[in-house]
Design a protein around this motif. Structure first.
Motif, short mmCIF file in Angstrom:
data_model
loop_
_atom_site.label_atom_id
_atom_site.label_comp_id
_atom_site.label_asym_id
_atom_site.label_seq_id
_atom_site.Cartn_x
_atom_site.Cartn_y
_atom_site.Cartn_z
N ALA A 136 -12.23 44.46 9.75
CA ALA A 136 -13.59 44.72 9.26
C ALA A 136 -14.57 43.62 9.66
O ALA A 136 -15.77 43.72 9.37
CB ALA A 136 -13.58 44.88 7.74
N GLU A 137 -14.05 42.57 10.29
CA GLU A 137 -14.86 41.42 10.72
C GLU A 137 -15.53 40.72 9.55
O GLU A 137 -16.71 40.38 9.58
CB GLU A 137 -15.89 41.84 11.78
N VAL A 138 -14.73 40.53 8.49
CA VAL A 138 -15.18 39.76 7.33
C VAL A 138 -14.04 38.82 6.95
O VAL A 138 -12.94 38.89 7.50
CB VAL A 138 -15.54 40.66 6.12
N SER A 139 -14.28 37.93 6.00
CA SER A 139 -13.23 37.02 5.55
C SER A 139 -12.36 37.70 4.50
O SER A 139 -12.81 38.63 3.80
CB SER A 139 -13.85 35.77 4.95
N PRO A 140 -11.09 37.24 4.35
CA PRO A 140 -10.25 37.79 3.27
C PRO A 140 -10.88 37.64 1.89
O PRO A 140 -10.75 38.52 1.04
CB PRO A 140 -8.97 36.95 3.39
N SER A 141 -11.60 36.54 1.68
CA SER A 141 -12.24 36.34 0.38
C SER A 141 -13.33 37.39 0.14
O SER A 141 -13.58 37.81 -1.01
CB SER A 141 -12.84 34.94 0.27
N THR A 142 -13.99 37.85 1.21
CA THR A 142 -15.00 38.90 1.07
C THR A 142 -14.35 40.22 0.65
O THR A 142 -14.85 40.93 -0.22
CB THR A 142 -15.77 39.09 2.39
N VAL A 143 -13.20 40.52 1.26
CA VAL A 143 -12.47 41.74 0.89
C VAL A 143 -12.12 41.70 -0.60
O VAL A 143 -12.35 42.68 -1.33
CB VAL A 143 -11.19 41.90 1.73
N VAL A 144 -11.60 40.57 -1.05
CA VAL A 144 -11.19 40.44 -2.45
C VAL A 144 -12.40 40.46 -3.38
O VAL A 144 -12.32 40.98 -4.50
CB VAL A 144 -10.37 39.15 -2.64
N ARG A 145 -13.51 39.92 -2.92
CA ARG A 145 -14.71 39.93 -3.77
C ARG A 145 -15.22 41.36 -3.99
O ARG A 145 -15.64 41.72 -5.09
CB ARG A 145 -15.81 39.09 -3.12
N TYR A 146 -15.15 42.17 -2.96
CA TYR A 146 -15.60 43.56 -3.08
C TYR A 146 -14.54 44.45 -3.73
O TYR A 146 -14.88 45.39 -4.45
CB TYR A 146 -15.97 44.12 -1.71
N PHE A 147 -13.28 44.16 -3.45
CA PHE A 147 -12.17 44.97 -3.96
C PHE A 147 -11.07 44.03 -4.46
O PHE A 147 -10.22 43.59 -3.68
CB PHE A 147 -11.61 45.87 -2.85
N PRO A 148 -11.08 43.71 -5.75
CA PRO A 148 -10.14 42.73 -6.30
C PRO A 148 -8.67 43.05 -6.05
O PRO A 148 -7.84 42.15 -5.92
CB PRO A 148 -10.46 42.73 -7.79
N VAL A 149 -8.32 44.33 -6.00
CA VAL A 149 -6.95 44.72 -5.64
C VAL A 149 -7.02 45.69 -4.48
O VAL A 149 -7.99 46.45 -4.35
CB VAL A 149 -6.18 45.34 -6.84
N LYS A 150 -6.00 45.69 -3.64
CA LYS A 150 -6.03 46.49 -2.41
C LYS A 150 -6.20 47.98 -2.71
O LYS A 150 -6.87 48.70 -1.95
CB LYS A 150 -4.77 46.24 -1.60
N GLU A 151 -5.60 48.44 -3.80
CA GLU A 151 -5.68 49.86 -4.14
C GLU A 151 -7.13 50.32 -4.34
O GLU A 151 -7.47 51.47 -4.08
CB GLU A 151 -4.87 50.16 -5.40
N ASP A 152 -7.99 49.40 -4.80
CA ASP A 152 -9.38 49.75 -5.05
C ASP A 152 -10.12 50.16 -3.78
O ASP A 152 -11.09 50.93 -3.83
CB ASP A 152 -10.13 48.59 -5.71
N ILE A 153 -9.69 49.66 -2.65
CA ILE A 153 -10.34 50.02 -1.39
C ILE A 153 -10.23 51.53 -1.17
O ILE A 153 -11.16 52.17 -0.68
CB ILE A 153 -9.73 49.26 -0.20
N LEU A 154 -9.10 52.09 -1.56
CA LEU A 154 -8.87 53.51 -1.37
C LEU A 154 -9.45 54.37 -2.48
O LEU A 154 -9.83 55.52 -2.25
CB LEU A 154 -7.35 53.78 -1.29
N LEU A 155 -9.53 53.81 -3.69
CA LEU A 155 -9.78 54.65 -4.85
C LEU A 155 -11.15 54.50 -5.49
O LEU A 155 -11.52 55.31 -6.33
CB LEU A 155 -8.71 54.37 -5.93
N THR A 156 -11.90 53.48 -5.15
CA THR A 156 -13.21 53.31 -5.76
C THR A 156 -14.30 53.51 -4.72
O THR A 156 -14.12 53.16 -3.55
CB THR A 156 -13.37 51.91 -6.39
#
Length: 209
Positions: free
Chosen positions: A53-73
């Motif tokens: 996604a060309e972002v930092s891992p911390s950015t991913v976690v900031r937007y989606f605290p758990v990986k499942e949220d990327i798919l479900l929210t």
């Protein structure tokens, strides 16, 4: 006389910061779906998703605290509530929910067919995704319960409102998992329609031969 649907208020234009956030969330989601489709859910790490996604891992976690949220929210819950609020005022609550949910699922299948099917398959196959789905469904039910309460003249914390909304969303979730477990060979929309008919009419005994 049938009541007319209420007009939805014109949304205020998003700020530059809000548009950037939405683009970032969308990029993370696209990267996740692509990686999961290629190598599987468990093999797709937050670090890989961030790189794709060309972002930092911390950015991913900031937007989606758990990986499942990327798919479900997503941002559609508020839109769902707005569409529910705009249904005819004298329409039965179950029919109002039927209309807005089937419209949303039809749009998802038309606009993002691969992502929608993959998400449903992961719901059925990955315990962590299914567990998180239960939590996010409860959050959506809580949001929609406010609108159902408004439309029925009841209290937001009314037991019947909470039970009704949770039952409908829980049943639709189960129907989606049922669809995925059977290879998605059936048409999902009639299955969801049948599910709501079951809630409306109840379960009867089969006639003995």
């Amino acid at each position: 006389m049938t009541a007319m649907a209420a007009e939805s208020p014109t949304p205020l234009p998003l700020s530059l910061r809000e548009r950037k956030k939405l683009r970032t969330r969308a990029a993370i989601r696209r990267a996740t779906y692509r990686l999961v489709a290629e190598q599987g859910y468990d093999a797709s790490t937050v670090e890989q998703i961030a790189a794709a996604a060309e972002v930092s891992p911390s950015t991913v976690v900031r937007y989606f605290p758990v990986k499942e949220d990327i798919l479900l929210t997503d941002e559609n819950d508020a839109l769902l509530a707005a569409r529910l609020r705009a249904r005819p005022a004298d329409e039965e609550p179950l029919e109002s929910l039927r209309a807005v949910v089937l419209e949303a699922v039809t749009s998802a299948l038309a606009d993002e067919p691969e992502e929608t099917r993959l998400r449903a398959r992961l719901m059925a196959e990955i315990p962590a995704v299914r567990a998180r789905l239960t939590e996010t469904t409860a959050e959506t039910a809580q949001l929609l319960a406010h609108t159902i309460a408004e439309r029925t003249g009841r209290d937001t914390d009314d037991l019947e409102v909470r039970v009704f909304t949770a039952a409908v969303l829980g049943a639709l979730r189960e129907a989606t998992v049922y669809w995925a477990e059977r290879g998605q060979s059936d048409d999902l929309i009639p299955l969801l329609d049948r599910t709501l008919d079951t809630l409306k009419g109840g379960l009867s005994l089969r006639a003995l031969p």
